[in-house]
Design a protein around this motif. Sequence first.
Motif, PDB file in Angstrom:
ATOM      1  N   ASP A  11      -3.441 105.718 -26.764  1.00 15.04           N
ATOM      2  CA  ASP A  11      -3.099 106.759 -25.455  1.00 15.04           C
ATOM      3  C   ASP A  11      -4.655 106.057 -24.559  1.00 15.04           C
ATOM      4  O   ASP A  11      -4.585 105.730 -23.385  1.00 15.04           O
ATOM      5  N   ASN A  12      -5.508 105.995 -25.234  1.00 18.40           N
ATOM      6  CA  ASN A  12      -6.963 105.938 -24.903  1.00 18.40           C
ATOM      7  C   ASN A  12      -6.757 104.234 -24.477  1.00 18.40           C
ATOM      8  O   ASN A  12      -7.550 103.885 -23.740  1.00 18.40           O
ATOM      9  N   LEU A  13      -6.381 103.216 -25.140  1.00 14.92           N
ATOM     10  CA  LEU A  13      -5.950 102.011 -23.968  1.00 14.92           C
ATOM     11  C   LEU A  13      -5.690 101.926 -23.020  1.00 14.92           C
ATOM     12  O   LEU A  13      -5.905 101.337 -22.063  1.00 14.92           O
ATOM     13  N   ASP A  14      -4.506 102.607 -22.769  1.00 16.15           N
ATOM     14  CA  ASP A  14      -3.473 102.910 -21.597  1.00 16.15           C
ATOM     15  C   ASP A  14      -4.381 103.516 -20.751  1.00 16.15           C
ATOM     16  O   ASP A  14      -4.457 103.066 -19.420  1.00 16.15           O
ATOM     17  N   LEU A  15      -5.240 104.206 -21.002  1.00 16.64           N
ATOM     18  CA  LEU A  15      -6.200 104.928 -19.960  1.00 16.64           C
ATOM     19  C   LEU A  15      -6.903 103.945 -19.477  1.00 16.64           C
ATOM     20  O   LEU A  15      -7.582 103.826 -18.224  1.00 16.64           O
ATOM     21  N   MET A  16      -7.725 103.432 -21.104  1.00 14.62           N
ATOM     22  CA  MET A  16      -8.558 101.894 -20.223  1.00 14.62           C
ATOM     23  C   MET A  16      -8.364 101.384 -19.117  1.00 14.62           C
ATOM     24  O   MET A  16      -8.699 100.716 -18.329  1.00 14.62           O
ATOM     25  N   LYS A  17      -7.062 100.838 -19.262  1.00 19.26           N
ATOM     26  CA  LYS A  17      -6.478 100.073 -18.277  1.00 19.26           C
ATOM     27  C   LYS A  17      -5.850 100.641 -16.520  1.00 19.26           C
ATOM     28  O   LYS A  17      -5.855 100.155 -15.927  1.00 19.26           O
ATOM     29  N   ALA A  18      -5.828 101.859 -16.738  1.00 23.26           N
ATOM     30  CA  ALA A  18      -5.392 102.228 -15.491  1.00 23.26           C
ATOM     31  C   ALA A  18      -7.425 102.475 -14.997  1.00 23.26           C
ATOM     32  O   ALA A  18      -7.326 102.595 -13.583  1.00 23.26           O
ATOM     33  N   ASP A  67     -15.729 104.921 -16.686  1.00 18.85           N
ATOM     34  CA  ASP A  67     -14.710 105.761 -17.001  1.00 18.85           C
ATOM     35  C   ASP A  67     -13.736 104.824 -17.912  1.00 18.85           C
ATOM     36  O   ASP A  67     -13.542 105.295 -19.121  1.00 18.85           O
ATOM     37  N   CYS A  68     -13.802 103.578 -17.657  1.00 13.13           N
ATOM     38  CA  CYS A  68     -13.314 102.324 -18.357  1.00 13.13           C
ATOM     39  C   CYS A  68     -13.874 102.181 -19.801  1.00 13.13           C
ATOM     40  O   CYS A  68     -13.295 101.954 -20.841  1.00 13.13           O
ATOM     41  N   LEU A  69     -14.907 101.434 -19.517  1.00 17.13           N
ATOM     42  CA  LEU A  69     -16.105 101.845 -20.406  1.00 17.13           C
ATOM     43  C   LEU A  69     -16.985 102.907 -21.398  1.00 17.13           C
ATOM     44  O   LEU A  69     -16.588 102.387 -22.860  1.00 17.13           O
ATOM     45  N   ALA A  70     -16.684 103.863 -21.084  1.00 14.76           N
ATOM     46  CA  ALA A  70     -16.470 104.892 -21.642  1.00 14.76           C
ATOM     47  C   ALA A  70     -15.916 105.420 -22.966  1.00 14.76           C
ATOM     48  O   ALA A  70     -15.692 105.703 -23.762  1.00 14.76           O
ATOM     49  N   ILE A  71     -14.335 105.303 -22.389  1.00 14.56           N
ATOM     50  CA  ILE A  71     -13.277 104.711 -23.520  1.00 14.56           C
ATOM     51  C   ILE A  71     -13.275 103.787 -24.758  1.00 14.56           C
ATOM     52  O   ILE A  71     -13.095 104.157 -25.667  1.00 14.56           O
ATOM     53  N   LEU A  72     -14.045 102.832 -24.438  1.00 12.73           N
ATOM     54  CA  LEU A  72     -13.900 101.199 -25.420  1.00 12.73           C
ATOM     55  C   LEU A  72     -14.659 102.183 -26.350  1.00 12.73           C
ATOM     56  O   LEU A  72     -14.597 101.781 -27.551  1.00 12.73           O
ATOM     57  N   ASP A  73     -15.828 103.048 -26.438  1.00  7.61           N
ATOM     58  CA  ASP A  73     -16.500 103.679 -27.071  1.00  7.61           C
ATOM     59  C   ASP A  73     -15.815 104.572 -28.203  1.00  7.61           C
ATOM     60  O   ASP A  73     -15.353 104.479 -29.288  1.00  7.61           O
ATOM     61  N   THR A  74     -14.733 105.569 -27.824  1.00 12.38           N
ATOM     62  CA  THR A  74     -13.888 106.521 -27.788  1.00 12.38           C
ATOM     63  C   THR A  74     -12.872 105.117 -28.975  1.00 12.38           C
ATOM     64  O   THR A  74     -12.233 105.859 -30.149  1.00 12.38           O
ATOM     65  N   SER A 100      -6.289  96.906 -38.824  1.00 13.57           N
ATOM     66  CA  SER A 100      -7.082  97.592 -37.491  1.00 13.57           C
ATOM     67  C   SER A 100      -8.796  96.681 -37.419  1.00 13.57           C
ATOM     68  O   SER A 100      -9.731  96.254 -36.489  1.00 13.57           O
ATOM     69  N   GLN A 101      -8.243  95.434 -38.807  1.00 16.83           N
ATOM     70  CA  GLN A 101      -9.247  94.336 -38.009  1.00 16.83           C
ATOM     71  C   GLN A 101      -8.779  93.472 -36.933  1.00 16.83           C
ATOM     72  O   GLN A 101      -9.332  92.747 -35.683  1.00 16.83           O
ATOM     73  N   VAL A 102      -7.293  93.066 -36.562  1.00 19.97           N
ATOM     74  CA  VAL A 102      -6.381  92.549 -35.577  1.00 19.97           C
ATOM     75  C   VAL A 102      -6.799  93.370 -34.146  1.00 19.97           C
ATOM     76  O   VAL A 102      -7.570  92.707 -33.540  1.00 19.97           O
ATOM     77  N   VAL A 103      -7.070  95.194 -34.350  1.00 17.01           N
ATOM     78  CA  VAL A 103      -6.934  95.396 -32.991  1.00 17.01           C
ATOM     79  C   VAL A 103      -9.063  95.425 -32.422  1.00 17.01           C
ATOM     80  O   VAL A 103      -8.912  95.635 -31.797  1.00 17.01           O
TER      81      VAL A 103
END
Length: 552
Positions: free
Chosen positions: A396-403, A412-419, A431-434
């Motif tokens: 969900d967060n990946l998709d929101l980051m892309k949006a 807003d985009c970069l803030a989600i990366l921390d989450t 998890s290593q790959v992601v």
Amino acid sequence: MDKIPLPKAIDELKVLVVDNQALIHDLIKSALLELGVKQVSSAQNAFHAVRLCQKDTFDVVLLAFNVSSDKDGFHLFEELKHNNYIGDKSTVVFLSAETSMELVNCIIELQPDDFWVKPLDASRVQQRFNYLVNIRRKLHKVMHCMDNSDYAAAIYHAERGLKDEGVAEYHPRLKRMIGECLIHLRDYATAERYFSRLKEEYDHAWVHIGLAKTLFRQDKVDEAELLIEDLLQRNDTRFLTYDLLAQYYISKEQFDVAYEQVKAASKLAPRNIERNKKLWDLARLNRDKYGQLSAVQNMAKFARNSIHDSPELGLNVVRTMIDLAATVSGSESEKLLRQVTREIEGLTRGDFVEPALANKMLVIKARIESLKNNKRDAEKLLKENLQADAAMNLEDNLDLMKAYHELGMKEDCLAILDTLRAQLAGDTLASQVVDEYLKREEIERREIKFTTKELKEMAAVNYRENRIFPAYNNLCQAMILSPHDKSIALSLLKVLVQINKNEPLSDSQHEMAMNAADMLSNSSLPANQQQKCDEYLSALSLNEAAVHVTPE
């Protein structure tokens, strides 16, 4: 050493037969009654099997691969294991009339105790059943220790068993258990010597795979590769070898090589959801948008009626289609958006949509509006309707980051990366790959403000207006986002030809030209594009450096 419980006598065993053919139930029940088995239960579909397992615990489960329309044997087995209705002390036998390599590979993955091919014969049923029951009875000390991760004790009991001629029939099984225990104990050097000796005695798949595993664990890659060449030629080891290679290359962060191995394994056994998830993650990491879509579509297809089935799988298909639509243009992008619309209709069919799903659909709709260049409407959708307190998983967060990125909302985009990074737990291969994927995403999101599609359009405008260097920069960024896009590679070569007319290419420009030529050399091109490619390569004197492209 704890006291090890004795195994059950044959008349104490509880057996469950799951098959949609009444004749199979009659044959097996009759054959087992003659052996002294008194408790045989029958289920003709998966639903009935689960109900029986909720009420009772079965020692032996005979399970048909094609049970009925409600759930196949593969999915039923996963469900029974997931709910602990089948455990370490259960004996599981698969029944099937089909013996295709794909089916056999799928069954091997589940690691049942045996596989019986239909039509069944009563005497054969009795012979194999006795064999399986005797394994539990005569090797119960070793199996008990292994089930409790006491591998040193398991080796002790197994070595004692090898001195007992009364269990000579099971000596190969005991030797396999010793090898498995040595690997669990991480004594890879001893395990290597052990499997090397066994290789002189047995030609079984487990011996070769065990030896290859010990070599990889010690980073003896050259020795392992000599063995791997032979294993990839054998039907009984090919599938397991691809999985072993993938695991090794992921551990070494060689994700492009690992991706090829997982793709090969998935073709041989396509039902495994976890492998398809790994394939999806690796496709993302390698920026293969078409590979991503294929993986999520397989996940949705093979998860139907299984414990893995959920609306999330359908959402991920939609999201991946949008990702692909954001990299292509023209009719292909429009076709994908029409497919997205149909998929969304299927996901939102009904009178009530859960709030969590509604929030996710909102992000998807914003991305669609953004793709249609209705960015103001898309931004309004997110700012006015997005529920900030709604539960959001990693996807969900990946998709929101892309949006946010597609709308140019960089902060807003970069803030989600921390989450997102906080949502990655553990050190599993997945998890290593992601995590590696997120690192690349962060670099790209910070440095690149536009989508692939937008960069391609900007490059086309700049080229028409004779702004060659801005066009080149646009295409370089587009190539970072979509390194497998043939149209970008061709456009890049065309722009470099123009630059080269005025001045020699710099080292970095020459490297970009070589990368584009190399990518196209491994691609199929229509005849007209091949002709253009040859012209560009000739103009840049790259003909000898690049392999001739294969026409479609």
